[in-house]
Write an enzyme that holds these catalytic residues in place. Structure first.
Site, short mmCIF file in Angstrom:
data_model
loop_
_atom_site.label_atom_id
_atom_site.label_comp_id
_atom_site.label_asym_id
_atom_site.label_seq_id
_atom_site.Cartn_x
_atom_site.Cartn_y
_atom_site.Cartn_z
N ILE A 190 0.84 -1.21 0.00
CA ILE A 190 0.00 0.00 0.00
C ILE A 190 0.87 1.26 0.00
O ILE A 190 0.64 2.18 -0.78
CB ILE A 190 -0.99 -0.02 1.19
CG1 ILE A 190 -1.98 -1.18 1.01
CG2 ILE A 190 -1.74 1.30 1.29
CD1 ILE A 190 -2.88 -1.45 2.20
N ALA A 229 -4.05 2.68 8.13
CA ALA A 229 -3.49 1.34 8.40
C ALA A 229 -4.22 0.69 9.57
O ALA A 229 -5.14 -0.10 9.36
CB ALA A 229 -2.00 1.45 8.65
N ARG A 230 -3.85 1.01 10.79
CA ARG A 230 -4.52 0.46 11.99
C ARG A 230 -4.57 1.54 13.06
O ARG A 230 -3.58 2.24 13.30
CB ARG A 230 -3.74 -0.75 12.53
CG ARG A 230 -3.97 -2.04 11.76
CD ARG A 230 -5.40 -2.59 11.93
NE ARG A 230 -5.62 -3.80 11.17
CZ ARG A 230 -6.13 -3.86 9.94
NH1 ARG A 230 -6.46 -2.74 9.30
NH2 ARG A 230 -6.33 -5.01 9.33
N ASP A 281 -8.83 6.70 8.83
CA ASP A 281 -9.82 5.72 8.39
C ASP A 281 -9.97 4.60 9.41
O ASP A 281 -10.83 3.73 9.24
CB ASP A 281 -9.41 5.14 7.02
CG ASP A 281 -10.47 4.20 6.48
OD1 ASP A 281 -11.65 4.59 6.46
OD2 ASP A 281 -10.13 3.06 6.09
N GLU A 301 -12.23 0.45 17.47
CA GLU A 301 -13.32 0.70 16.50
C GLU A 301 -14.29 -0.48 16.43
O GLU A 301 -15.39 -0.35 15.93
CB GLU A 301 -12.73 0.97 15.11
CG GLU A 301 -12.03 -0.25 14.51
CD GLU A 301 -11.41 0.00 13.14
OE1 GLU A 301 -10.71 1.01 12.97
OE2 GLU A 301 -11.64 -0.84 12.25
N HIS A 319 -13.38 2.96 8.54
CA HIS A 319 -12.57 1.84 8.06
C HIS A 319 -13.13 1.34 6.72
O HIS A 319 -13.63 0.21 6.62
CB HIS A 319 -12.52 0.70 9.09
CG HIS A 319 -11.35 -0.22 8.86
ND1 HIS A 319 -10.70 -0.86 9.86
CD2 HIS A 319 -10.71 -0.60 7.71
CE1 HIS A 319 -9.72 -1.60 9.37
NE2 HIS A 319 -9.71 -1.46 8.05
P1 NAD Z 1 2.72 -4.94 3.56
O1 NAD Z 1 3.05 -6.09 4.44
O2 NAD Z 1 2.85 -5.08 2.08
O3 NAD Z 1 3.64 -3.70 3.98
C1 NAD Z 1 3.91 -3.33 5.29
C2 NAD Z 1 5.28 -2.65 5.30
O4 NAD Z 1 5.53 -2.13 6.61
C3 NAD Z 1 6.43 -3.62 5.00
O5 NAD Z 1 7.23 -3.09 3.96
C4 NAD Z 1 7.19 -3.71 6.31
O6 NAD Z 1 8.59 -3.90 6.13
C5 NAD Z 1 6.90 -2.35 6.90
N1 NAD Z 1 7.12 -2.26 8.35
C6 NAD Z 1 6.82 -3.19 9.29
N2 NAD Z 1 7.18 -2.72 10.50
C7 NAD Z 1 7.70 -1.48 10.32
C8 NAD Z 1 8.24 -0.49 11.19
N3 NAD Z 1 8.32 -0.69 12.52
N4 NAD Z 1 8.68 0.68 10.65
C9 NAD Z 1 8.61 0.88 9.31
N5 NAD Z 1 8.10 -0.02 8.44
C10 NAD Z 1 7.66 -1.18 8.94
O7 NAD Z 1 1.26 -4.48 3.98
P2 NAD Z 1 0.23 -3.61 3.10
O8 NAD Z 1 -0.56 -4.50 2.23
O9 NAD Z 1 0.96 -2.45 2.52
O10 NAD Z 1 -0.77 -3.11 4.27
C11 NAD Z 1 -0.30 -2.30 5.34
C12 NAD Z 1 -1.38 -2.26 6.44
O11 NAD Z 1 -2.51 -1.51 5.97
C13 NAD Z 1 -1.99 -3.65 6.79
O12 NAD Z 1 -1.20 -4.36 7.71
C14 NAD Z 1 -3.33 -3.27 7.37
O13 NAD Z 1 -3.20 -3.12 8.78
C15 NAD Z 1 -3.64 -1.91 6.74
N6 NAD Z 1 -4.82 -1.97 5.83
C16 NAD Z 1 -5.84 -1.11 6.04
C17 NAD Z 1 -6.95 -1.13 5.19
C18 NAD Z 1 -8.12 -0.17 5.34
O14 NAD Z 1 -9.20 -0.45 4.79
N7 NAD Z 1 -7.97 0.95 6.01
C19 NAD Z 1 -6.99 -2.06 4.15
C20 NAD Z 1 -5.91 -2.91 3.96
C21 NAD Z 1 -4.82 -2.86 4.80
#
Ligand code: NAD
Length: 328
Positions: free
Chosen positions: A154, A231-232, A256, A261, A293
């Site tokens: 993302i 993200a979360r 979001d 939540e 969300h």
């Molecule tokens: P992903 O696993 O592809 O990417 C996560 C990235 O974060 C990785 O590159 C990882 O190395 C990095 N990371 C982990 N710990 C870290 C830290 N301490 N500091 C810096 N970087 C760090 O995941 P993604 O598909 O990009 O999704 C990211 C998050 O988005 C998901 O885990 C989920 O919680 C959230 N999400 C939210 C929605 C929404 O509807 N709002 C939808 C999908 C995902």
């Protein structure tokens, strides 16, 4: 193969029916969460799928094991609602879904632009025929530095979307990607906090990221920083965020997601008493935009979430493995 699906929304049903036919499996859909109160419904099934609201702790996993369930597929990308370690320990295989990051990434850029241009206030004012400009002056992205924390699927998609805006992009990730270095500079977290006009969070919820935006990190940021979190919710300490909005350290906030939540977002609670004071208080600020969300919620993503879960359960059952299995 027989699958039981929990937390099924109306808009998922068509995809469930279509995909079950393709894979020749039988699916029973329920709108309820998988909890200790509903766990005995899984008796007689070969696999279970849930969304992110069912909190799967050891008690539910033990019950699943007792009923002979070996496979659990969450139709979400995030899987912090499942005790993965315990599932592994007792031999329950768990998978998550993958869907294209575009929907969440586009939504992130929308919240970012809305926050920079005071769109929430402009919209509210228009609804009461207040067409004044006072307080609505925005900023242009080409003059700003955007800091992306987490350059996974993302985060990378957000970075690609931002290319046309001419902003400077800096990023932090434990695993920098060589392929992105033409578009951004990787920096330490402290440098990112110090240099960014806008910060967007894209890390999973882990022990290392829990409340990463707190008093201490906020202290390192620019006055008037714009923070976006798609993200979360648990990545931020909400009391510290509230203090920073009150003191105007935070110039605008686009959220979001929100800690606690569960039970609120995705429900119609118009006639109910909601007990999350922080959520209600934060929402009323003119420079805070909060949504329920829904960044993931597109036609393409919903289809992929359902397909991913059913493919995964079917592969576990027929081939003994799934490309979506959570192995970490
Ligand atoms: P992903 O696993 O592809 O990417 C996560 C990235 O974060 C990785 O590159 C990882 O190395 C990095 N990371 C982990 N710990 C870290 C830290 N301490 N500091 C810096 N970087 C760090 O995941 P993604 O598909 O990009 O999704 C990211 C998050 O988005 C998901 O885990 C989920 O919680 C959230 N999400 C939210 C929605 C929404 O509807 N709002 C939808 C999908 C995902």
């Amino acid at each position: 193969m027989k699958i039981i699906a929990f937390e099924v929304r109306e808009d998922e049903k068509e995809d469930f029916i279509r995909q079950a036919k393709v894979l020749n499996i039988e699916v029973t859909c329920h709108k309820e969460l998988l909890t200790m109160a509903t766990v005995d419904w899984i008796k007689g099934y070969d696999g279970v799928t849930i969304l992110g609201r069912s909190a799967i702790h050891s008690d539910i996993l033990d019950a699943m094991k007792e009923y002979g369930i070996k496979y659990l597929a969450t139709r979400t990308i995030g899987y912090n609602h499942i005790d993965i370690e315990y599932a592994r320990k007792i031999g329950i295989r768990v998978s998550n879904s993958q869907y294209a990051p575009n929907g969440v990434a586009e939504y992130t850029v929308m919240l970012l632009l809305m926050s920079l241009r005071h769109y929430k206030q402009a919209l509210f004012r228009g609804n009461v025929n207040d067409y004044s400009l006072q307080g609505l002056q925005g900023r242009e992205l080409r003059n700003l530095t955007v800091g992306i924390i987490g350059t996974g699927k993302i985060g990378e998609s957000v970075i690609r979307n931002l290319q046309g805006f001419g902003c400077k992009i800096i990023a932090n990730d434990a695993y920098p990607k060589d392929s992105l270095t033409k578009m951004l500079t990787y920096v330490s977290l402290d440098e990112l906090y110090k240099e960014s006009d806008v910060i967007s969070l894209h890390t999973p919820l882990l022990d290392s990221t829990y409340h990463m935006i707190d008093k201490n990190s906020l202290k390192k940021m620019k006055q008037g920083v714009v923070i976006i979190n798609c993200a979360r919710g648990e990545l931020m300490s909400i009391p510290d965020i509230i203090e920073a909005v009150e003191s105007e350290k935070i110039g605008a906030l686009g959220l979001d997601v929100f800690e606690k939540e569960e039970g609120i977002y995705h429900h119609d609670l118009r006639s109910d008493i909601i007990s999350n004071r922080d959520m209600a208080y934060l929402r009323q600020f003119p420079n805070v935009t909060m949504t329920q969300h829904m960044a993931f919620y597109t036609d393409a993503a919903v289809r992929s979430m359902v397909e991913g879960a059913l493919y995964s359960l079917s592969d576990f059952y027929k081939k003994g493995e799934s490309m979506y299995e959570i192995k970490r």
